[in-house]
Scaffold this motif. Structure first.
Motif, mmCIF file in Angstrom:
data_model
loop_
_atom_site.group_PDB
_atom_site.id
_atom_site.type_symbol
_atom_site.label_atom_id
_atom_site.label_comp_id
_atom_site.label_asym_id
_atom_site.label_seq_id
_atom_site.Cartn_x
_atom_site.Cartn_y
_atom_site.Cartn_z
ATOM 1 N N GLN A 137 2.133 1.635 -3.655
ATOM 2 C CA GLN A 137 1.302 2.250 -4.296
ATOM 3 C C GLN A 137 0.896 3.696 -4.101
ATOM 4 O O GLN A 137 0.566 4.639 -5.139
ATOM 5 N N PHE A 138 1.077 4.118 -2.955
ATOM 6 C CA PHE A 138 1.015 5.548 -2.686
ATOM 7 C C PHE A 138 1.817 6.354 -2.959
ATOM 8 O O PHE A 138 1.806 7.597 -3.692
ATOM 9 N N SER A 144 0.815 -1.234 0.003
ATOM 10 C CA SER A 144 0.047 -0.068 0.032
ATOM 11 C C SER A 144 0.957 1.274 0.216
ATOM 12 O O SER A 144 0.446 2.325 -0.839
ATOM 13 N N ILE A 145 2.072 1.156 0.776
ATOM 14 C CA ILE A 145 2.925 2.411 0.622
ATOM 15 C C ILE A 145 3.435 2.705 -0.550
ATOM 16 O O ILE A 145 3.566 3.661 -0.967
ATOM 17 N N LYS A 185 3.769 5.723 -5.440
ATOM 18 C CA LYS A 185 3.649 5.608 -7.010
ATOM 19 C C LYS A 185 2.943 6.886 -7.553
ATOM 20 O O LYS A 185 3.402 7.346 -8.637
ATOM 21 N N ASN A 186 2.114 7.550 -7.019
ATOM 22 C CA ASN A 186 1.526 8.668 -7.253
ATOM 23 C C ASN A 186 2.094 10.041 -6.826
ATOM 24 O O ASN A 186 1.557 10.981 -7.317
ATOM 25 N N VAL A 187 3.261 9.781 -5.972
ATOM 26 C CA VAL A 187 3.719 10.919 -5.593
ATOM 27 C C VAL A 187 4.935 11.429 -6.423
ATOM 28 O O VAL A 187 5.884 10.689 -6.789
#
Length: 254
Positions: free
Chosen positions: A97-98, A94-95, A100-102
């Motif tokens: 994937q998070f 989850s970290i 990845k969008n930053v």
């Protein structure tokens, strides 16, 4: 690249340069904003004579390779843990994937606070940029492994580790190399933002310094050199892939 493709590419480049020269000669765009091809070429030759361009290419190349190989190693390790120890995946997926969008550019301030303005921060930006395409493609390759092959491994008594290295890894090699090739391209795209941080040399620094001095011709030289060096690197990588994976041109490597 076959002869026909070389000819067509050459024609396209000649047309683009001709349009560029015509636009600048007719004064459609100010020479301050868009210098003529001849002025850009003269600046390039002067930089070749002084040798400054070679130093910048070398420094940027080393930074790109460092960031790319670190990103590849970390991405492979995370993907391997996800397959061999699937329960560990819940702790970090989850970290990942998070993050990845930053955008890596938004993390520059934090990286400077944590690591200063040295090489670590510059290489770190490249790592953050290249990591995700490599990781996602590597995971895709491992997860999409043919279940029948895995069943054969179970029949022969393979452990998870044996199954990973003898079945999943060879099966996923094509996807891993796809991710690495994309990550390598992303590494070159990240070099300018990486060299914004108190750099004294490198292609990104050269472009930013030229922009501050209002030398649009040198800015264009820097952009073209990054494109050419990145393209050559990509073609060398594609050549390695072609030797590793027979018939790779059928999968878009050409």
């Amino acid at each position: 690249m076959n002869r026909s493709k070389v000819i067509k590419t050459t024609i396209s480049v000649v047309i683009l340069i001709s349009i560029w020269a015509l636009v600048t000669k007719m004064g459609v765009v100010s020479s301050y904003i868009l210098p003529s091809p001849s002025k850009v070429l003269n600046s390039f030759f002067k930089m070749l004579q002084t040798g400054e361009i070679f130093e910048d290419i070398y420094i940027s190349y080393i930074r790109v390779l460092k960031g790319f190989f670190i990103a590849t190693l970390v991405a492979f390790l995370f993907a391997m843990v996800r397959i061999i120890l699937p329960r560990c995946n819940d702790y970090y997926e989850s970290i990942v994937q998070f993050l990845k969008n930053v955008p890596p550019l938004s993390l520059i301030s934090l990286l400077i606070l944590w690591f200063g303005i040295g090489e670590t921060t510059k290489v770190g930006i490249i790592v953050l940029t290249a990591f995700f395409p490599i990781y996602l493609n590597t995971v895709k390759g491992f997860v999409s492994c043919d279940k029948k092959l895995l069943e054969v491994g179970e029949i022969y008594g393979y452990s998870e580790v044996d199954s990973f290295f003898k079945i999943r890894l060879p099966y996923a090699m094509s996807d891993i190399l796809v991710g690495m090739r994309i990550g390598l391209g992303y590494s070159w795209r990240a070099i300018i933002s990486a060299e914004m941080i108190a750099a004294s040399a490198g292609l990104g620094h050269m472009i930013l310094f030229a922009q501050q001095m209002s030398r649009t011709d040198k800015v264009i030289v820097g952009i073209l050199v990054i494109g050419v060096v990145g393209y050559i690197t990509d073609r060398l990588f594609a050549l390695i892939i072609d030797k590793t994976l027979k018939g790779s041109e059928k999968n878009g490597w050409d």
